[in-house]
Design an enzyme around this catalytic site. Structure first.
Site, mmCIF file in Angstrom:
data_model
loop_
_atom_site.group_PDB
_atom_site.id
_atom_site.type_symbol
_atom_site.label_atom_id
_atom_site.label_comp_id
_atom_site.label_asym_id
_atom_site.label_seq_id
_atom_site.Cartn_x
_atom_site.Cartn_y
_atom_site.Cartn_z
ATOM 1 N N ALA A 29 0.818 -1.217 0.000
ATOM 2 C CA ALA A 29 0.000 0.000 0.000
ATOM 3 C C ALA A 29 0.848 1.261 0.000
ATOM 4 O O ALA A 29 0.335 2.355 0.194
ATOM 5 C CB ALA A 29 -0.920 -0.011 1.221
ATOM 6 N N GLY A 30 2.158 1.111 -0.196
ATOM 7 C CA GLY A 30 3.023 2.291 -0.232
ATOM 8 C C GLY A 30 3.382 2.817 1.144
ATOM 9 O O GLY A 30 3.866 3.939 1.275
ATOM 10 N N LEU A 31 3.146 2.011 2.189
ATOM 11 C CA LEU A 31 3.464 2.461 3.552
ATOM 12 C C LEU A 31 4.633 1.680 4.155
ATOM 13 O O LEU A 31 4.834 1.677 5.368
ATOM 14 C CB LEU A 31 2.223 2.352 4.448
ATOM 15 C CG LEU A 31 1.009 3.182 4.024
ATOM 16 C CD1 LEU A 31 -0.154 2.968 4.983
ATOM 17 C CD2 LEU A 31 1.341 4.671 3.951
ATOM 18 N N GLU A 62 17.009 -6.103 1.420
ATOM 19 C CA GLU A 62 15.955 -5.940 0.413
ATOM 20 C C GLU A 62 16.553 -5.939 -1.004
ATOM 21 O O GLU A 62 16.019 -6.566 -1.914
ATOM 22 C CB GLU A 62 15.195 -4.634 0.686
ATOM 23 C CG GLU A 62 14.076 -4.402 -0.291
ATOM 24 C CD GLU A 62 12.714 -4.269 0.348
ATOM 25 O OE1 GLU A 62 12.598 -4.195 1.580
ATOM 26 O OE2 GLU A 62 11.733 -4.246 -0.407
ATOM 27 N N ASP A 102 12.762 4.056 3.097
ATOM 28 C CA ASP A 102 11.796 3.346 3.942
ATOM 29 C C ASP A 102 12.437 2.826 5.224
ATOM 30 O O ASP A 102 11.910 2.995 6.326
ATOM 31 C CB ASP A 102 11.186 2.157 3.181
ATOM 32 C CG ASP A 102 10.511 2.580 1.890
ATOM 33 O OD1 ASP A 102 10.384 3.791 1.657
ATOM 34 O OD2 ASP A 102 10.112 1.690 1.119
ATOM 35 N N TYR A 158 9.274 -0.553 -11.243
ATOM 36 C CA TYR A 158 10.177 0.213 -10.378
ATOM 37 C C TYR A 158 11.599 0.164 -10.935
ATOM 38 O O TYR A 158 12.265 1.184 -11.085
ATOM 39 C CB TYR A 158 10.121 -0.380 -8.967
ATOM 40 C CG TYR A 158 10.880 0.379 -7.915
ATOM 41 C CD1 TYR A 158 10.290 1.442 -7.229
ATOM 42 C CD2 TYR A 158 12.187 0.051 -7.581
ATOM 43 C CE1 TYR A 158 10.972 2.147 -6.251
ATOM 44 C CE2 TYR A 158 12.885 0.750 -6.605
ATOM 45 C CZ TYR A 158 12.266 1.789 -5.946
ATOM 46 O OH TYR A 158 12.957 2.483 -4.982
#
Ligand code: NG1
Length: 391
Positions: free
Chosen positions: A129-131, A166, A178, A227
């Site tokens: 959700a982009g969070l 990541e 992030d 991306y």
């Protein structure tokens, strides 16, 4: 039942005892500086009051056993098995476990000890959700292993190891924003990070302004390919612009004026992508002074411009995000609205006069649902502290 109590109960049912420790690591919302962290730009996120929690204890077993409550699945892995992305019984690691396993791998690469743990974890950060749900999982496990490992790293070093996990283990070529926000968050403050020098400072948000997060309920698909393509376009722009400006290393190094002078040398698609990045970095430079002066109206205008740029130049929005932003911008009390995170679905971030925030949220939900037939989740958030050991 609060998430922490639920985790402790499930831990006891699973492992027969209460957990020795609990950690929390938040998700983040980004107010400005989108798709610029991997261009050495400036970003302006805040950690939010939604987080990943882990209840855990050390164990003498040769492997760590994790129960992911949100997936109702278990995985067991050891320092030897993570190297081959397998579990202790040689079966492949399930997707969700790549994040904690990647953290174990990155810590081993850094020569840090990763004692075995029994752990139960869950998150109220929505996924995809982009969070930054993935960064919150990484930062929570980094802290869990720090708690058991007898070593201590400053938050920024933990963020860098999470990013390495990541990038190199999970395989998403993300920037540092992030993990940084999840590790370094400060209560009631926005975080302004220079993604090149990694210097950062905090900026207060006026008390009468609220951060409203609106989840379109659309989940992004196929984003890692998109991306990585956007990243590649930025790198291509730098290579082409280096013919005239040999000193530049990243789009961060080009002013808007220089870019306008040379933009004609870039193929149209690369030109659009690079223009977004160059102008967005300029917007974040302006934002600092505006926020320090408490000029939320102008800052909100920059957020609105950012959305248009992400939609038309970087082309990472989607109809539902655009609908949510258009409605928000038409409502009373809204200073600025844009989508947050990588795009293609997920959430918008809205700066709203606090006295109007409830009315705004209700009207936004009703109008979005009427327009799209989708049921959104809208909540008034606040900037929270970064990853921490709670027990
Ligand atoms: P989200 O939306 O959390 O996936 C992604 C990148 C960030 C940044 C933003 C765009 C990941 C894990 N993170 O964020 O580094 O580049 O997009 O600003 O992919």
């Amino acid at each position: 039942m609060p998430l922490i109590d639920r985790l402790a109960t499930i831990y006891r049912q699973t492992f027969g005892d209460f957990p020795a420790h609990i950690v929390r690591a938040p998700g983040r919302v980004n107010l400005l500086g989108e798709h610029v962290d991997y261009n050495d730009g400036f970003v302006l996120p805040a950690a939010i009051d939604r987080a990943t929690y882990i209840a855990f204890s050390p164990t003498n077993a040769s492997h760590s056993t994790l129960l992911a409550v949100d997936f109702d699945q278990r995985a067991s892995f050891s320092p030897a098995s993570v190297r081959t992305k397998t579990q202790a019984d040689s079966s492949p690691l399930p997707d969700w476990s790549l994040y904690p396993a990647g953290v174990m791998w990155a810590l081993m690469e850094a020569g840090l000890s990763v004692p075995s743990m029994n752990a139960v974890f869950a998150s109220d950060v929505p996924r995809g959700a982009g969070l930054s749900s993935s960064a919150s999982v990484e930062m929570a496990f980094l802290l869990a292993w720090q708690t058991l490992g007898g070593w201590t790293l400053p938050p920024m070093q933990r963020a860098l190891l999470g990013q390495k996990a990541e990038n190199q283990y999970v395989g998403v070529n993300c920037g540092i924003m992030d993990q940084f926000a999840s590790a370094c968050g400060v209560e009631d403050r926005l975080l302004l990070l220079d993604c090149r020098s990694l210097e950062w400072k905090t900026i207060p948000l006026p008390k009468d302004v609220s951060i409203v997060i609106a989840d379109t309920s659309v989940r992004r698909k196929l984003t890692s390919g998109e991306y990585n393509q956007r990243r590649a376009a930025c790198e291509a722009a730098v290579r082409l612009l280096q013919q005239d400006l040999p000193h530049i290393q990243a789009l961060r190094d080009i002013s808007v004026e220089e870019f306008n002078r040379l933009a004609g040398k870039l193929p149209p698609e690369v030109r659009r992508r690079a223009r977004h990045v160059v102008e967005e970095i300029e917007r974040t430079r302006q934002a600092e002074a505006l926020l320090e002066a408490g000029n939320i109206r102008e800052f909100g205008r920059l957020m609105n411009e950012c959305h248009v740029s992400l939609r038309d130049l970087y082309e990472v929005s989607c109809p539902e995000l655009n609908a949510m932003v258009d409605i928000a911008q038409s409502l009373e009390g809204c200073y600025g609205a844009r989508f947050t995170g990588a795009g293609f679905g997920g959430c918008t971030v809205n700066l709203v006069a606090s006295e109007k925030a409830h009315e705004f949220s209700q009207a936004l939900a009703e109008r979005y649902e009427a327009e799209t037939s989708l049921h959104p989740e809208i909540y008034i958030s606040h900037a929270s502290s970064g990853a921490a050991l709670l027990k």
